[in-house]
Structure formats: structure tokens, C-alpha cells
Design a protein around this motif. Sequence first.
Motif, PDB file in Angstrom:
ATOM      1  N   HIS A  86       0.818  -1.213   0.000  1.00  0.00           N
ATOM      2  CA  HIS A  86       0.000   0.000   0.000  1.00  0.00           C
ATOM      3  C   HIS A  86       0.852   1.264   0.000  1.00  0.00           C
ATOM      4  O   HIS A  86       0.414   2.308  -0.491  1.00  0.00           O
ATOM      5  N   ASN A 110       7.379  -4.407   8.016  1.00  0.00           N
ATOM      6  CA  ASN A 110       6.233  -3.749   8.632  1.00  0.00           C
ATOM      7  C   ASN A 110       5.549  -2.851   7.606  1.00  0.00           C
ATOM      8  O   ASN A 110       6.194  -2.117   6.860  1.00  0.00           O
ATOM      9  N   THR A 112       1.402  -2.198   5.390  1.00  0.00           N
ATOM     10  CA  THR A 112       0.069  -2.688   5.044  1.00  0.00           C
ATOM     11  C   THR A 112       0.094  -3.230   3.621  1.00  0.00           C
ATOM     12  O   THR A 112       0.614  -2.570   2.706  1.00  0.00           O
ATOM     13  N   ASP A 134      -6.623  -7.773   3.171  1.00  0.00           N
ATOM     14  CA  ASP A 134      -5.607  -6.818   3.613  1.00  0.00           C
ATOM     15  C   ASP A 134      -4.994  -7.305   4.918  1.00  0.00           C
ATOM     16  O   ASP A 134      -5.675  -7.896   5.766  1.00  0.00           O
ATOM     17  N   GLU A 136      -2.107  -5.936   7.981  1.00  0.00           N
ATOM     18  CA  GLU A 136      -1.215  -4.908   8.519  1.00  0.00           C
ATOM     19  C   GLU A 136      -0.148  -5.604   9.356  1.00  0.00           C
ATOM     20  O   GLU A 136      -0.450  -6.238  10.371  1.00  0.00           O
ATOM     21  N   GLU A 138       2.901  -5.762  11.796  1.00  0.00           N
ATOM     22  CA  GLU A 138       3.655  -5.095  12.863  1.00  0.00           C
ATOM     23  C   GLU A 138       4.336  -6.174  13.682  1.00  0.00           C
ATOM     24  O   GLU A 138       3.933  -6.506  14.785  1.00  0.00           O
TER      25      GLU A 138
END
Length: 362
Positions: A86, A110, A112, A134, A136, A138
Amino acid sequence: MKKKRLGLLILFLLLVNGVFAQPDIELNSFREPGDFGSVTPPLIPLQSNNTNNSSREDIYSYLELKDISTGNTINNIHVIISIEDHLTAEEFKTIKYVGEDGLLPLSLENGTYTLTLKVDKLGTPGNDYINSFDVEVEGRFYDTIFMLPVGSVRGIVYDQNGNAVSSANIQFDCSTAYGETHPIITDSFGSFSGSWLPVGSCKISAAYNGNVGYQFVNITHGSLKDIEIVLSKSLVTQVNNSFWYIVYVVLGLLILYGAHFAVSKKRKRIDEEVKDIEDEKKLSKRSEDILKTLSDRERDIVHFLLESNNQSTQAKVRYSTGIPKTSLSRILDSLAAKKVVSIEKIGKMKKIRLTGWFLGKD
């Protein structure tokens, strides 16, 4: 002397070997995180535009793949992976093999991402699973991904003469909203394919130069359906036909309404006339008493006049009763003398009416 020098040389070599020799190194002791030998393939490194590799943090994560319908683990298969970053809008594609444990290892920085996973089993004619989602990132993560069942379609578009149609627009309208159902066009041979269609009913439409055609297909898990679409209906013709169909329906309804209104009005008028006739046929006591004194032919004439709304012509009376002309004139004169009828001569025609006195109205 030579032997002494040779002994000193050997002693020197032994001392050097004892001081500088290193223990053997086991190559297998150097394994990267997530390396489980030959069963699990290498992890996916996501390339970075940053040339400083020391600032890049590799995070090894795992996705467990399961069938959404059965909950069973999907294993021993190849997975086609598409990763869209992204942040950079870059997209990367690769193929990974998932072993017996059903775990798909990933190495992602790290950030998205949009991940699209596709599975095509060798034992089925069509494609089998898809999911797009999607994530994310972390740090390290472990997640279960439920894969959605799909099937495949391939087809050819023909015109009404049986010729293959290239560059025809193909659209997929399916009962469930997942998979890949974006519009496509046919190739130079009129062929097309829908590789990742959702399970369920799909309407596959083709259009070219104002002509259209379609087929309904039931997509099943892992199947490959072959279809043919013939362009036979003009879009303009369909619109015009629909318009004129509506016009004809409206006109038909108006005609039916008008006919119903006319019939109702006529029926009402007839009912009123019948009522008047029936009222007039209800003879007064005077009329009944007079009828008893009349001859058969005189009564026939009176009854005919009653049925003819109390009036008629001499010609119609003669035709209806069958009384000869000479006899009829004499009988009518007799009825006129008895004030039962009145005779009015209009040109060569004689109008015969029942009198108000006979009907009890005077």
C-alpha cells in the motif's frame, strides 16, 4: 646431521598445527529463522527500494490455509501469491509450495499489504480456491485464512452465421461476490476464459456491435465448464421491442376498457328499454278486459304491438302475423273503431299504435 634437521622440521610442523588448528564447523548449525529443511521452501523476501540492507527488518510469519466449507487444512499444494504494498503501490507475484502442515511462510516488512492467494489443485480440471484480503504487519504474526471455493469457465462467442467473434465484450454476473469477475474481451479466435469464478449461478453475457447473447452456468468447486454463446439479439431491437410491447399492452388495456364501457353502457340502455317494455306489458285491467273480447287475429296484432314497444308499421304487422293484406286492413279498422289502435298514414306507410286509452294511460 641430515636426520637431526629432518626431526627438527617435523617437530616444528607439529607445534604449528597444534597452535593454529580450528575445530570442524557444522554447516547445518547456520539456519535462518523459519528454515525447516527441504519440506518448507524458502521464505518470500519483499524487495525494498532502500539499498541499506542493515535497516531492513525481516519478519517471518505464517498463514494456515483452510477450506471455508469444511474447515479442513489445505496442504500439499502450490499457492499463487500476489502481494501489493500500500505504501509503494508495487505488486509482487510468486508461487509457493505448502507442505503437509498447511502453513504458508511469508517474510514481510512492517506495513500494510493486500494479499491475493490462489490455489489450483492438479487433481481437478479447473481452479479451486481464492481469497484476497488486507493485512497490517507489525512484527511476527500467525493467522488462519479460509479459502473460498471457485471453478472455471472457458467459451467461444459466435455470430448468427457460426463465425467466431473476436473482441466481444464478456461480462460475468454471479450470485456471489468474490473471485475474479471483471469484464474481459474475446481473443482473435473468439475464445475467452473465466478462471476464478465463485461457486454458484453465473450469467455470462457477450456483446459485439449491438448484438448480445448469454448463457447461465452453474459453477461448482474445481470444475471447468465449456460453453458457447451465440449473438442473436440486437440491443436496439430489444429496447424497441420492449417499448412497443408496452405501447401494445397499454393500447390493449385501453381498448378493453373502452369495449367494456361501451358494452356496459349498451347493456344499461337495453336493461332500461326492457324495463320500459315490461312495464308497458303490464296491462291494466281495462286492457285485459278488452283483450278478452277480441278475436284471435285481433289479439295476435295487439300482442305483436306490445312486443314492438306499442307501435309498428302495417307491413311489419302483416309480415309478423301472416294475416293477408285485405283482411289486415279490415281488422285494423275494427281495432281502431274499438279505440284499441290508432292508424297514422305517413306517405304510403301506415303507422299502427296502441292507444293510451287501451293501455290504461288515459
